[in-house]
Design a protein around this motif. Structure first.
Motif, short mmCIF file in Angstrom:
data_model
loop_
_atom_site.label_atom_id
_atom_site.label_comp_id
_atom_site.label_asym_id
_atom_site.label_seq_id
_atom_site.Cartn_x
_atom_site.Cartn_y
_atom_site.Cartn_z
N UNK A 133 -78.98 49.27 -0.42
CA UNK A 133 -80.23 49.50 0.31
C UNK A 133 -81.28 48.40 0.15
N UNK A 134 -80.85 47.19 -0.14
CA UNK A 134 -81.80 46.08 -0.18
C UNK A 134 -82.18 45.75 1.27
N UNK A 135 -83.47 45.54 1.54
CA UNK A 135 -83.88 45.28 2.93
C UNK A 135 -83.52 43.88 3.43
N UNK A 136 -82.89 43.07 2.59
CA UNK A 136 -82.51 41.72 2.97
C UNK A 136 -81.05 41.49 2.60
N UNK A 137 -80.46 40.50 3.20
CA UNK A 137 -79.12 40.06 2.81
C UNK A 137 -78.00 40.99 3.23
N UNK A 138 -76.93 40.98 2.44
CA UNK A 138 -75.70 41.69 2.79
C UNK A 138 -75.92 43.18 2.99
N UNK A 139 -76.74 43.81 2.16
CA UNK A 139 -77.00 45.25 2.32
C UNK A 139 -77.63 45.54 3.69
N UNK A 199 -70.57 37.33 9.24
CA UNK A 199 -69.52 37.42 8.22
C UNK A 199 -69.40 38.84 7.68
N UNK A 200 -70.54 39.48 7.45
CA UNK A 200 -70.54 40.85 6.93
C UNK A 200 -69.96 41.79 7.98
N UNK A 201 -70.44 41.69 9.20
CA UNK A 201 -69.97 42.57 10.27
C UNK A 201 -68.47 42.40 10.49
N UNK A 202 -68.03 41.14 10.52
CA UNK A 202 -66.61 40.86 10.74
C UNK A 202 -65.76 41.43 9.60
N UNK A 203 -66.19 41.23 8.38
CA UNK A 203 -65.43 41.73 7.23
C UNK A 203 -65.31 43.25 7.25
N UNK A 204 -66.40 43.94 7.56
CA UNK A 204 -66.35 45.40 7.63
C UNK A 204 -65.40 45.84 8.74
N UNK A 242 -76.05 47.78 6.71
CA UNK A 242 -76.80 48.88 7.29
C UNK A 242 -76.87 48.74 8.81
N UNK A 243 -77.13 47.54 9.29
CA UNK A 243 -77.20 47.30 10.74
C UNK A 243 -75.85 47.56 11.39
N UNK A 244 -74.78 47.13 10.73
CA UNK A 244 -73.43 47.37 11.26
C UNK A 244 -73.18 48.88 11.38
N UNK A 245 -73.51 49.63 10.34
CA UNK A 245 -73.29 51.08 10.36
C UNK A 245 -74.08 51.74 11.49
N UNK A 280 -69.89 55.14 18.72
CA UNK A 280 -69.22 56.42 18.81
C UNK A 280 -67.71 56.41 18.83
N UNK A 281 -67.09 55.27 18.61
CA UNK A 281 -65.62 55.24 18.62
C UNK A 281 -65.01 55.96 17.43
N UNK A 282 -65.76 56.01 16.36
CA UNK A 282 -65.28 56.66 15.14
C UNK A 282 -66.51 57.14 14.39
N UNK A 283 -66.43 58.26 13.68
CA UNK A 283 -67.58 58.71 12.90
C UNK A 283 -67.91 57.71 11.78
N UNK A 284 -69.15 57.26 11.73
CA UNK A 284 -69.59 56.31 10.71
C UNK A 284 -70.87 56.85 10.07
#
Length: 131
Positions: free
Chosen positions: A45-51, A20-25, A55-58, A65-69
């Motif tokens: 920067x919480x090591x759990x949950x949405x943060x 859900x987080x990845x899709x929304x971003x 972070x994993x998505x970024x 490499x398709x766009x600078x992130x």
């Protein structure tokens, strides 16, 4: 140089749905950020949950490499600010500005709800997701 498109992600520590987080971003960026515009994913920067999911998505988007992130982490300073640390951190993230705030609120999360409300008060569009 083009200003980066800033996505502020806030959410519950027990938000388990990484998809859900990845899709929304991803959808937000595709719909809102002009092509080739750098993206900054801002989170607490919480090591759990949405943060953690943001972070994993970024990290993966950077590798793609398709766009600078870039990733902008804002950990709460619990030692210095005690119980108020999360709320202070949330206010600081909002004050730095964002183009959109994605709020992943589970069980009425006070922190994520607080950040979303501050973002709305600052004129930042907020998209809420609840579980």
């Amino acid at each position: 140089m083009t200003s980066p498109y800033r996505v502020l992600v806030t959410g519950s520590r027990d938000w388990h749905d990484d998809r859900a987080v990845w899709h929304a971003i991803a959808v937000t960026i595709l719909e809102q950020a002009p092509a080739a515009t750098p993206v900054v994913v801002v989170h607490g920067a919480c090591p759990h949950g949405a943060d953690a999911h943001a972070s994993a998505w970024a990290h993966l988007a950077r590798a793609d490499g398709r766009r600078p992130v870039a990733e902008e982490r804002h950990p709460a300073d619990w030692q210095q600010h005690g119980k108020a640390a999360g709320f202070r951190r949330n206010a600081e993230m909002v004050a730095l500005g964002a183009d959109v705030c994605l709020a992943f609120i589970r069980n009425g999360s006070r922190g994520a709800s607080h950040t979303a409300a501050l973002a709305e008060q600052a004129g930042i569009p907020v998209r809420r997701y609840t579980a």
